[in-house]
Scaffold this active site. Structure first.
Site, PDB file in Angstrom:
ATOM      1  N   GLY A  97       0.844  -1.187   0.000  1.00 33.94           N
ATOM      2  CA  GLY A  97       0.000   0.000   0.000  1.00 33.94           C
ATOM      3  C   GLY A  97       0.878   1.236   0.000  1.00 33.94           C
ATOM      4  O   GLY A  97       2.017   1.185   0.484  1.00 33.94           O
ATOM      5  N   GLN A 115       3.151  10.052   0.874  1.00 34.95           N
ATOM      6  CA  GLN A 115       4.427   9.333   0.931  1.00 34.95           C
ATOM      7  C   GLN A 115       5.272   9.521  -0.329  1.00 34.95           C
ATOM      8  O   GLN A 115       6.417   9.084  -0.367  1.00 34.95           O
ATOM      9  CB  GLN A 115       4.189   7.831   1.125  1.00 34.95           C
ATOM     10  CG  GLN A 115       3.586   7.487   2.474  1.00 34.95           C
ATOM     11  CD  GLN A 115       3.425   5.991   2.607  1.00 34.95           C
ATOM     12  OE1 GLN A 115       2.457   5.421   2.136  1.00 34.95           O
ATOM     13  NE2 GLN A 115       4.389   5.332   3.232  1.00 34.95           N
ATOM     14  N   CYS A 157       5.999   0.119   7.068  1.00 37.71           N
ATOM     15  CA  CYS A 157       5.605   1.324   6.339  1.00 37.71           C
ATOM     16  C   CYS A 157       6.782   1.730   5.465  1.00 37.71           C
ATOM     17  O   CYS A 157       7.915   1.781   5.953  1.00 37.71           O
ATOM     18  CB  CYS A 157       5.264   2.437   7.328  1.00 37.71           C
ATOM     19  SG  CYS A 157       4.798   3.988   6.530  1.00 37.71           S
ATOM     20  N   HIS A 214      -4.283   1.568   7.424  1.00 40.38           N
ATOM     21  CA  HIS A 214      -2.933   2.148   7.510  1.00 40.38           C
ATOM     22  C   HIS A 214      -2.784   3.295   6.499  1.00 40.38           C
ATOM     23  O   HIS A 214      -2.315   4.384   6.842  1.00 40.38           O
ATOM     24  CB  HIS A 214      -1.896   1.040   7.263  1.00 40.38           C
ATOM     25  CG  HIS A 214      -0.476   1.512   7.277  1.00 40.38           C
ATOM     26  ND1 HIS A 214       0.445   1.109   8.218  1.00 40.38           N
ATOM     27  CD2 HIS A 214       0.192   2.350   6.444  1.00 40.38           C
ATOM     28  CE1 HIS A 214       1.613   1.700   7.973  1.00 40.38           C
ATOM     29  NE2 HIS A 214       1.498   2.452   6.895  1.00 40.38           N
ATOM     30  N   GLU A 215      -3.217   3.046   5.258  1.00 41.74           N
ATOM     31  CA  GLU A 215      -3.064   4.066   4.203  1.00 41.74           C
ATOM     32  C   GLU A 215      -4.015   5.245   4.431  1.00 41.74           C
ATOM     33  O   GLU A 215      -3.652   6.395   4.202  1.00 41.74           O
ATOM     34  CB  GLU A 215      -3.298   3.460   2.817  1.00 41.74           C
ATOM     35  CG  GLU A 215      -2.370   2.300   2.455  1.00 41.74           C
ATOM     36  CD  GLU A 215      -0.901   2.590   2.685  1.00 41.74           C
ATOM     37  OE1 GLU A 215      -0.483   3.765   2.571  1.00 41.74           O
ATOM     38  OE2 GLU A 215      -0.161   1.637   2.989  1.00 41.74           O
ATOM     39  N   HIS A 258      -2.614   7.758   6.680  1.00 39.73           N
ATOM     40  CA  HIS A 258      -1.615   8.652   6.058  1.00 39.73           C
ATOM     41  C   HIS A 258      -2.269   9.928   5.521  1.00 39.73           C
ATOM     42  O   HIS A 258      -1.646  10.991   5.534  1.00 39.73           O
ATOM     43  CB  HIS A 258      -0.913   7.942   4.889  1.00 39.73           C
ATOM     44  CG  HIS A 258       0.279   7.116   5.285  1.00 39.73           C
ATOM     45  ND1 HIS A 258       1.405   7.657   5.874  1.00 39.73           N
ATOM     46  CD2 HIS A 258       0.537   5.788   5.149  1.00 39.73           C
ATOM     47  CE1 HIS A 258       2.298   6.690   6.092  1.00 39.73           C
ATOM     48  NE2 HIS A 258       1.797   5.550   5.662  1.00 39.73           N
TER      49      HIS A 258
HETATM   50 ZN   LIG Z   1       2.708   3.740   5.801  1.00 44.89          ZN
END
Ligand SMILES: [Zn+2]
Length: 162
Positions: free
Chosen positions: A44, A49, A88, A130-131, A134
């Site tokens: 992911g 990021q 990550c 998790h994404e 972000h």
């Molecule tokens: Zn991450």
């Protein structure tokens, strides 16, 4: 190829911007993010990021088609939780156990701006959460106890200095 932004860059702790234009640039960004994710063996990747403050993330589990989520909203979460060892791409080499709801329902737009809804559990639900975090500037180290967070960051900075 896009570079992955590492922990310490302010964009990783900022809230990303809503996407309003569904154009060629957006398709290119999603495609480039997919390539960068695969290159770094991730499952992911969220736009912050790669330095883009946009509410977009991609998920690419093994043997599954690429999934793209734009302006997503998690609309339901299970009460049941599960533990999983997360990593990550913005923290290379750091892995630790995070507790999250086992299942989520998410609403999002696809690459053409068309809405869809998805019920996810297992690894897919894990990666989505998790994404999604972000996009709100929340990192997996923020999802554990302060003591565990300190230990994880100390370990991470030692690793970076090796
Ligand atoms: Zn991450």
């Amino acid at each position: 190829m896009l570079d992955i932004v590492l922990y310490g860059e302010p964009i990783l702790i900022q809230k990303a911007q809503e996407i309003k234009e569904f154009d060629h640039d957006l398709e290119k960004l999603a495609g480039d993010m997919h390539d960068a994710m695969k290159r770094d063996h991730g499952i992911g990747l969220a736009a912050p990021q790669v330095g883009a403050s946009k509410r977009l993330f991609v998920v690419g589990l093994d043997n599954e088609p690429l999934r793209i989520f734009i302006n997503p909203r998690i609309v339901a979460m299970s009460e049941k939780t599960s533990e999983y060892e997360e990593g990550c791409l913005s923290f290379p080499g750091l892995y630790f156990t995070v507790v999250r709801p086992s299942a989520v329902d998410i609403e999002a737009l696809d690459i053409r701006g068309k809405p869809f809804r998805l019920s996810a559990d297992g690894l897919l639900a894990r990666v989505i959460q998790h994404e999604y975090d972000h996009l709100d500037g929340i990192l997996f180290i923020d999802r554990v106890s302060p003591a565990k967070r300190r230990r994880a960051l100390a370990h991470y900075s030692r690793m970076l200095n090796m």
